[in-house]
Scaffold this motif. Structure first.
Motif, PDB file in Angstrom:
ATOM      1  N   ALA A   1      -0.219   6.084   3.739  1.00 19.21           N
ATOM      2  CA  ALA A   1       0.775   6.785   2.906  1.00 19.21           C
ATOM      3  C   ALA A   1       0.521   8.289   3.014  1.00 19.21           C
ATOM      4  O   ALA A   1      -0.142   8.887   2.164  1.00 19.21           O
ATOM      5  CB  ALA A   1       0.682   6.317   1.460  1.00 19.21           C
TER       6      ALA A   1
ATOM      7  N   GLN B 258       8.835   6.160  -5.583  1.00 23.11           N
ATOM      8  CA  GLN B 258       8.601   7.581  -5.320  1.00 23.11           C
ATOM      9  C   GLN B 258       7.748   7.835  -4.076  1.00 23.11           C
ATOM     10  O   GLN B 258       7.644   8.968  -3.621  1.00 23.11           O
ATOM     11  CB  GLN B 258       7.882   8.243  -6.511  1.00 23.11           C
ATOM     12  CG  GLN B 258       8.648   8.234  -7.807  1.00 23.11           C
ATOM     13  CD  GLN B 258       8.556   6.891  -8.545  1.00 23.11           C
ATOM     14  OE1 GLN B 258       7.613   6.147  -8.359  1.00 23.11           O
ATOM     15  NE2 GLN B 258       9.563   6.606  -9.357  1.00 23.11           N
ATOM     16  N   ARG B 259       7.101   6.825  -3.538  1.00 24.06           N
ATOM     17  CA  ARG B 259       6.134   7.039  -2.460  1.00 24.06           C
ATOM     18  C   ARG B 259       6.438   6.155  -1.251  1.00 24.06           C
ATOM     19  O   ARG B 259       6.537   4.935  -1.372  1.00 24.06           O
ATOM     20  CB  ARG B 259       4.735   6.731  -2.994  1.00 24.06           C
ATOM     21  CG  ARG B 259       3.615   6.971  -2.056  1.00 24.06           C
ATOM     22  CD  ARG B 259       3.154   8.386  -2.111  1.00 24.06           C
ATOM     23  NE  ARG B 259       2.030   8.529  -1.193  1.00 24.06           N
ATOM     24  CZ  ARG B 259       1.422   9.633  -0.985  1.00 24.06           C
ATOM     25  NH1 ARG B 259       1.797  10.700  -1.643  1.00 24.06           N
ATOM     26  NH2 ARG B 259       0.437   9.720  -0.158  1.00 24.06           N
ATOM     27  N   ALA B 260       6.574   6.785  -0.092  1.00 28.52           N
ATOM     28  CA  ALA B 260       6.816   6.048   1.159  1.00 28.52           C
ATOM     29  C   ALA B 260       5.500   5.892   1.925  1.00 28.52           C
ATOM     30  O   ALA B 260       4.523   6.611   1.681  1.00 28.52           O
ATOM     31  CB  ALA B 260       7.830   6.796   2.013  1.00 28.52           C
ATOM     32  N   ALA B 261       5.494   4.950   2.833  1.00 23.48           N
ATOM     33  CA  ALA B 261       4.316   4.694   3.660  1.00 23.48           C
ATOM     34  C   ALA B 261       4.757   4.355   5.078  1.00 23.48           C
ATOM     35  O   ALA B 261       5.935   4.087   5.334  1.00 23.48           O
ATOM     36  CB  ALA B 261       3.493   3.552   3.073  1.00 23.48           C
TER      37      ALA B 261
ATOM     38  N   ASN C  11       8.979   1.904   1.439  1.00 26.86           N
ATOM     39  CA  ASN C  11       8.528   2.407   0.139  1.00 26.86           C
ATOM     40  C   ASN C  11       7.477   1.472  -0.448  1.00 26.86           C
ATOM     41  O   ASN C  11       7.722   0.273  -0.573  1.00 26.86           O
ATOM     42  CB  ASN C  11       9.695   2.519  -0.845  1.00 26.86           C
ATOM     43  CG  ASN C  11      10.543   3.736  -0.573  1.00 26.86           C
ATOM     44  OD1 ASN C  11      10.192   4.589   0.222  1.00 26.86           O
ATOM     45  ND2 ASN C  11      11.678   3.808  -1.239  1.00 26.86           N
TER      46      ASN C  11
ATOM     47  N   THR D 213       6.206   2.448  -3.456  1.00 28.90           N
ATOM     48  CA  THR D 213       6.722   2.608  -4.816  1.00 28.90           C
ATOM     49  C   THR D 213       8.058   3.333  -4.662  1.00 28.90           C
ATOM     50  O   THR D 213       8.337   3.884  -3.600  1.00 28.90           O
ATOM     51  CB  THR D 213       5.780   3.450  -5.715  1.00 28.90           C
ATOM     52  OG1 THR D 213       5.774   4.806  -5.256  1.00 28.90           O
ATOM     53  CG2 THR D 213       4.358   2.900  -5.728  1.00 28.90           C
TER      54      THR D 213
ATOM     55  N   ASP E 217       1.293  12.451   3.180  1.00 29.49           N
ATOM     56  CA  ASP E 217       2.084  13.402   2.395  1.00 29.49           C
ATOM     57  C   ASP E 217       3.242  13.842   3.293  1.00 29.49           C
ATOM     58  O   ASP E 217       3.074  14.697   4.169  1.00 29.49           O
ATOM     59  CB  ASP E 217       1.216  14.583   1.980  1.00 29.49           C
ATOM     60  CG  ASP E 217       1.947  15.553   1.072  1.00 29.49           C
ATOM     61  OD1 ASP E 217       3.193  15.638   1.153  1.00 29.49           O
ATOM     62  OD2 ASP E 217       1.263  16.238   0.284  1.00 29.49           O
ATOM     63  N   PHE E 218       4.409  13.243   3.110  1.00 26.38           N
ATOM     64  CA  PHE E 218       5.552  13.507   3.984  1.00 26.38           C
ATOM     65  C   PHE E 218       6.044  14.955   3.866  1.00 26.38           C
ATOM     66  O   PHE E 218       6.560  15.501   4.829  1.00 26.38           O
ATOM     67  CB  PHE E 218       6.687  12.518   3.704  1.00 26.38           C
ATOM     68  CG  PHE E 218       6.450  11.163   4.302  1.00 26.38           C
ATOM     69  CD1 PHE E 218       6.746  10.906   5.627  1.00 26.38           C
ATOM     70  CD2 PHE E 218       5.902  10.146   3.535  1.00 26.38           C
ATOM     71  CE1 PHE E 218       6.527   9.669   6.190  1.00 26.38           C
ATOM     72  CE2 PHE E 218       5.670   8.896   4.091  1.00 26.38           C
ATOM     73  CZ  PHE E 218       5.981   8.649   5.418  1.00 26.38           C
ATOM     74  N   ASN E 219       5.877  15.583   2.700  1.00 26.87           N
ATOM     75  CA  ASN E 219       6.268  16.992   2.553  1.00 26.87           C
ATOM     76  C   ASN E 219       5.430  17.871   3.470  1.00 26.87           C
ATOM     77  O   ASN E 219       5.955  18.732   4.173  1.00 26.87           O
ATOM     78  CB  ASN E 219       6.137  17.453   1.099  1.00 26.87           C
ATOM     79  CG  ASN E 219       7.181  16.817   0.211  1.00 26.87           C
ATOM     80  OD1 ASN E 219       8.276  16.504   0.660  1.00 26.87           O
ATOM     81  ND2 ASN E 219       6.840  16.614  -1.051  1.00 26.87           N
TER      82      ASN E 219
END
Length: 155
Positions: A104, A46-49, A42, A44, A106-108
């Motif tokens: 990073a 909210q955001r994974a990389a 992570n 952040t 967009d995992f979705n």
């Protein structure tokens, strides 16, 4: 022969000797293993990389300083992202060196592609690398295309 002509001749000889001693800078060669370690973390809450260690070989008879790089990284037909690498790395002649790449995606959207990460995947990238030898700097184009298994590691 005038003094100006002698200086021009001397300068021409010096430049000729210098240029004959120079070799063309060869592009570093990717040496990515078949099973590529990919760390998921992570950046952040909210955001994974993803972090990948790119392994390269310097085929030149001289060392250089890796200054920066810009890549467009693809996983099959999915654009993982555009990456700017600003790490400075001193690279010896005929040596392996590692370039850390963090992206990073967009995992979705990645999850909607149907790419099977358990099987081998097509990885490709293209971009530029900046390096220097002494006072001389050069930007070269780099590209890679290959199949790999991903060793996903959560951190």
């Amino acid at each position: 022969m005038t003094v100006t002509q002698k200086l021009q001749l001397l300068l021409t000889i010096i430049i000729g000797i210098f240029l004959s001693g120079c070799t063309v800078f060869q592009t570093p060669e990717p040496r990515l293993p078949k099973k590529l370690a990919v760390r998921i973390f992570n950046i952040t809450p909210q955001r994974a990389a993803l972090k990948i260690e790119g392994i390269y070989y310097n085929p030149n008879n001289f060392g250089f300083t890796f200054k920066s790089g810009d890549l467009e990284l693809m996983l099959d037909t999915f654009l993982l992202g555009k990456v700017h690498i600003d790490t400075v790395i001193n690279v010896p002649a005929h040596a392996l060196f590692t370039v850390p790449v963090t992206v990073a995606p967009d995992f979705n959207k990645l999850g909607q592609t149907g790419i099977n990460l358990e099987d081998s995947v097509h990885i490709s990238f293209k971009g530029t690398m900046k390096g220097s030898v002494g006072w001389f700097s050069k930007t070269i184009h780099i590209a890679y295309d290959g199949r790999h298994y991903l060793d996903l590691q959560m951190n």
